[in-house]
Scaffold this motif. Structure first.
Motif, PDB file in Angstrom:
ATOM      1  N   HIS A 111       0.968  -1.352   0.051  1.00 27.95           N
ATOM      2  CA  HIS A 111      -0.011   0.044   0.100  1.00 27.95           C
ATOM      3  C   HIS A 111       0.697   1.482  -0.115  1.00 27.95           C
ATOM      4  CE1 HIS A 111      -4.157  -1.196   0.331  1.00 27.95           C
ATOM      5  NE2 HIS A 111      -3.758  -2.051   0.574  1.00 27.95           N
ATOM      6  N   GLU A 112       2.043   1.209   0.493  1.00 28.94           N
ATOM      7  CA  GLU A 112       3.002   2.330   0.368  1.00 28.94           C
ATOM      8  C   GLU A 112       3.139   2.690  -0.961  1.00 28.94           C
ATOM      9  OE1 GLU A 112       7.399   3.170   1.888  1.00 28.94           O
ATOM     10  OE2 GLU A 112       6.357   2.027   3.074  1.00 28.94           O
ATOM     11  N   LEU A 113       3.449   1.523  -1.769  1.00 32.68           N
ATOM     12  CA  LEU A 113       3.761   1.889  -3.314  1.00 32.68           C
ATOM     13  C   LEU A 113       2.555   2.713  -3.885  1.00 32.68           C
ATOM     14  CD1 LEU A 113       5.805  -1.467  -4.320  1.00 32.68           C
ATOM     15  CD2 LEU A 113       6.375   0.633  -3.272  1.00 32.68           C
ATOM     16  N   ILE A 114       1.252   1.965  -3.440  1.00 26.97           N
ATOM     17  CA  ILE A 114       0.077   2.589  -4.002  1.00 26.97           C
ATOM     18  C   ILE A 114      -0.186   4.165  -3.483  1.00 26.97           C
ATOM     19  CG2 ILE A 114      -2.570   2.437  -4.019  1.00 26.97           C
ATOM     20  CD1 ILE A 114      -2.071  -0.459  -3.875  1.00 26.97           C
ATOM     21  N   SER A 115       0.138   4.250  -2.484  1.00 25.99           N
ATOM     22  CA  SER A 115       0.192   5.834  -1.690  1.00 25.99           C
ATOM     23  C   SER A 115       1.204   6.606  -2.554  1.00 25.99           C
ATOM     24  CB  SER A 115       0.472   5.648  -0.351  1.00 25.99           C
ATOM     25  OG  SER A 115      -0.538   4.846   0.396  1.00 25.99           O
ATOM     26  N   ARG A 116       2.263   6.162  -2.653  1.00 26.00           N
ATOM     27  CA  ARG A 116       3.266   6.934  -3.867  1.00 26.00           C
ATOM     28  C   ARG A 116       2.876   7.508  -5.186  1.00 26.00           C
ATOM     29  NH1 ARG A 116       8.838   3.482  -2.652  1.00 26.00           N
ATOM     30  NH2 ARG A 116       8.984   3.680  -0.641  1.00 26.00           N
ATOM     31  N   GLY A 117       1.816   6.327  -5.605  1.00 22.00           N
ATOM     32  CA  GLY A 117       1.269   6.860  -7.027  1.00 22.00           C
ATOM     33  C   GLY A 117       1.944   5.778  -7.831  1.00 22.00           C
ATOM     34  N   CYS A 118       2.758   4.822  -7.544  1.00 24.92           N
ATOM     35  CA  CYS A 118       3.317   4.119  -8.352  1.00 24.92           C
ATOM     36  C   CYS A 118       2.557   3.078  -9.159  1.00 24.92           C
ATOM     37  CB  CYS A 118       4.577   3.124  -7.512  1.00 24.92           C
ATOM     38  SG  CYS A 118       5.987   3.877  -6.639  1.00 24.92           S
ATOM     39  N   ALA A 119       1.504   2.600  -8.498  1.00 25.11           N
ATOM     40  CA  ALA A 119       0.563   1.790  -9.139  1.00 25.11           C
ATOM     41  C   ALA A 119      -0.648   1.988  -8.333  1.00 25.11           C
ATOM     42  CB  ALA A 119       1.168   0.319  -9.111  1.00 25.11           C
ATOM     43  N   GLU A 120      -1.781   1.363  -9.174  1.00 26.65           N
ATOM     44  CA  GLU A 120      -3.011   1.391  -8.530  1.00 26.65           C
ATOM     45  C   GLU A 120      -3.204   0.249  -7.877  1.00 26.65           C
ATOM     46  OE1 GLU A 120      -6.277   2.033 -11.646  1.00 26.65           O
ATOM     47  OE2 GLU A 120      -4.820   3.214 -12.962  1.00 26.65           O
ATOM     48  N   HIS A 121      -2.718  -0.945  -8.146  1.00 27.21           N
ATOM     49  CA  HIS A 121      -2.894  -2.236  -7.463  1.00 27.21           C
ATOM     50  C   HIS A 121      -1.369  -2.908  -7.389  1.00 27.21           C
ATOM     51  CE1 HIS A 121      -7.072  -1.664  -8.034  1.00 27.21           C
ATOM     52  NE2 HIS A 121      -6.814  -1.513  -9.416  1.00 27.21           N
ATOM     53  N   VAL A 122      -1.131  -3.602  -6.401  1.00 21.78           N
ATOM     54  CA  VAL A 122       0.094  -4.158  -6.209  1.00 21.78           C
ATOM     55  C   VAL A 122      -0.158  -5.551  -5.927  1.00 21.78           C
ATOM     56  CG1 VAL A 122       2.109  -4.417  -5.032  1.00 21.78           C
ATOM     57  CG2 VAL A 122       1.425  -2.086  -5.631  1.00 21.78           C
ATOM     58  N   LEU A 123       0.335  -6.432  -6.829  1.00 24.34           N
ATOM     59  CA  LEU A 123       0.445  -8.061  -6.576  1.00 24.34           C
ATOM     60  C   LEU A 123       1.656  -8.499  -6.114  1.00 24.34           C
ATOM     61  CD1 LEU A 123      -1.297 -10.639  -6.350  1.00 24.34           C
ATOM     62  CD2 LEU A 123      -0.688 -10.783  -9.281  1.00 24.34           C
ATOM     63  N   VAL A 124       1.832  -9.089  -5.040  1.00 22.78           N
ATOM     64  CA  VAL A 124       3.247  -9.571  -4.372  1.00 22.78           C
ATOM     65  C   VAL A 124       3.262 -10.949  -4.643  1.00 22.78           C
ATOM     66  CG1 VAL A 124       4.586  -9.554  -2.532  1.00 22.78           C
ATOM     67  CG2 VAL A 124       3.329  -7.588  -2.613  1.00 22.78           C
ATOM     68  N   SER A 125       3.966 -11.539  -5.085  1.00 16.94           N
ATOM     69  CA  SER A 125       4.170 -12.925  -5.276  1.00 16.94           C
ATOM     70  C   SER A 125       5.208 -13.399  -4.243  1.00 16.94           C
ATOM     71  CB  SER A 125       4.787 -13.445  -6.693  1.00 16.94           C
ATOM     72  OG  SER A 125       6.210 -12.692  -6.803  1.00 16.94           O
ATOM     73  N   LEU A 126       4.500 -14.473  -3.608  1.00 13.22           N
ATOM     74  CA  LEU A 126       5.212 -15.173  -2.262  1.00 13.22           C
ATOM     75  C   LEU A 126       5.960 -16.676  -2.525  1.00 13.22           C
ATOM     76  CD1 LEU A 126       2.257 -14.041   0.324  1.00 13.22           C
ATOM     77  CD2 LEU A 126       4.510 -12.677  -0.385  1.00 13.22           C
ATOM     78  N   GLY A 127       6.016 -16.919  -3.799  1.00 12.60           N
ATOM     79  CA  GLY A 127       6.607 -18.373  -3.941  1.00 12.60           C
ATOM     80  C   GLY A 127       5.558 -19.315  -3.854  1.00 12.60           C
TER      81      GLY A 127
END
Length: 324
Positions: free
Chosen positions: A216-232
């Protein structure tokens, strides 16, 4: 439930650092010994190319844009054409890299050797962007995946995001290092691994709450609307809106992990072109990534495997963002 405005049914991928992937096997890997290997398998590889392969295998039209040069570049291009994939090759002066994977049959371990790739001139980089803009005009989704080769500035993917914003295309990005850290706007869905997310925020992120907060920090920065973190092997974590969803893994026999992350991105993109909500599209991404483990080398998964694993996948669990 989040639904993205996707118009059309074609996916365009960009691979700035493609590779001729060579896969073989031997009984035991020993240092300094001459290792007798099995017959090699040759595949056209690199993030976006892998995404295009899987998207096509899942029944969605895909076009791959990539720079390629030298004998290895010719082989990458010819392999893709022979497979029936639509391509837009940007010819470059340098020679396309080769990547070498060795499966140790006695232990099941896998050894991957990845070269840096050729240095691209400014003119070659500009031509890649021009080809992308021309091809993206008729695409529903643009996917950029993979590392940046030498000579390409770390903000190159921001330039790609700007192109997508200009033409109104949905933009999915899967990259690492400087290419990830220098994106500040215009990405619809960003897919970092947990390791890459840690590098972005400079923290260990040992708990799910910390991981979701970092996304959500990346979203708040405006980097992306949504972030999908792959956890292997632990599945994936989607950050969207005011919270997110945790996706459990799909259990499959251990196999080659080459291209599994790219297959996840392809599955998400395919789901979105079908008009699915984002959460359902991510489920297809999880299934496609798991199905990739059932194929040799970087060969794409099959639609039958992906659909079967999609039906077997557990429903995601909604998680809330904890703010201090």
């Amino acid at each position: 439930m989040t639904t993205l405005a996707v118009t059309g049914h074609r996916i365009l991928t960009l691979t700035m650092n493609p590779a001729l992937d060579i896969t073989t096997s031997t009984d035991v890997v020993h240092s300094t010994d001459k290792l007798r290997c099995a017959a090699a398998r040759y595949d056209a590889g690199g993030g976006g190319i892998n995404v295009a392969h899987v998207a096509q295998a899942l029944g969605t039209d895909a076009t791959a844009v990539f720079p390629a040069g030298g004998p290895a570049g010719d082989m990458v291009h010819n392999l893709l054409v022979a497979e029936g994939l639509a391509v837009r090759r940007v010819k470059i002066g340098g020679s396309t890299r080769e990547s070498f994977t060795v499966d140790e049959t006695s232990t099941g371990k896998q050894y991957r050797f990845v070269l840096p790739g050729p240095e691209l001139t400014v003119a070659e980089q500009t031509e890649c962007l021009l080809q992308l803009r021309r091809a993206a005009a008729s695409a529903a989704i643009v996917v950029a995946s993979g590392s940046l080769p030498p000579g390409v500035p770390p903000d190159f993917y921001q330039q790609v995001a700007n192109v997508c914003a200009d033409i109104g295309a949905v933009f999915l990005l899967d990259t690492s290092g400087g290419g990830l850290r220098h994106v500040n706007a215009g990405v619809t869905l960003l897919k970092p691994s947990l390791r890459e997310l840690r590098g972005c925020v400079g923290r260990e992120l040992t708990t799910e709450a910390e991981q979701l907060a970092a996304a959500h920090e990346l979203i708040s920065r405006g980097c992306a609307e949504h972030v999908l973190v792959s956890l292997g092997a632990q599945g994936a974590l989607l950050a969207t809106g005011g919270g997110g969803h945790r996706f459990p893994p799909v259990e499959v026999p251990a196999g080659s992990g080459v291209g599994a992350g790219d297959a996840m991105v392809a599955g998400v993109a395919v789901g979105l072109t079908r008009g699915w909500p984002l959460v359902k599209a991510v489920r297809m991404g999880i299934a496609a990534g798991a199905a990739m483990l059932l194929t040799p080398g970087t060969a794409p998964c099959t639609r039958e495997d992906a659909d079967r694993l999609f039906e077997l996948a557990d429903s995601p669990v909604e998680v809330q963002l904890v703010t201090s």
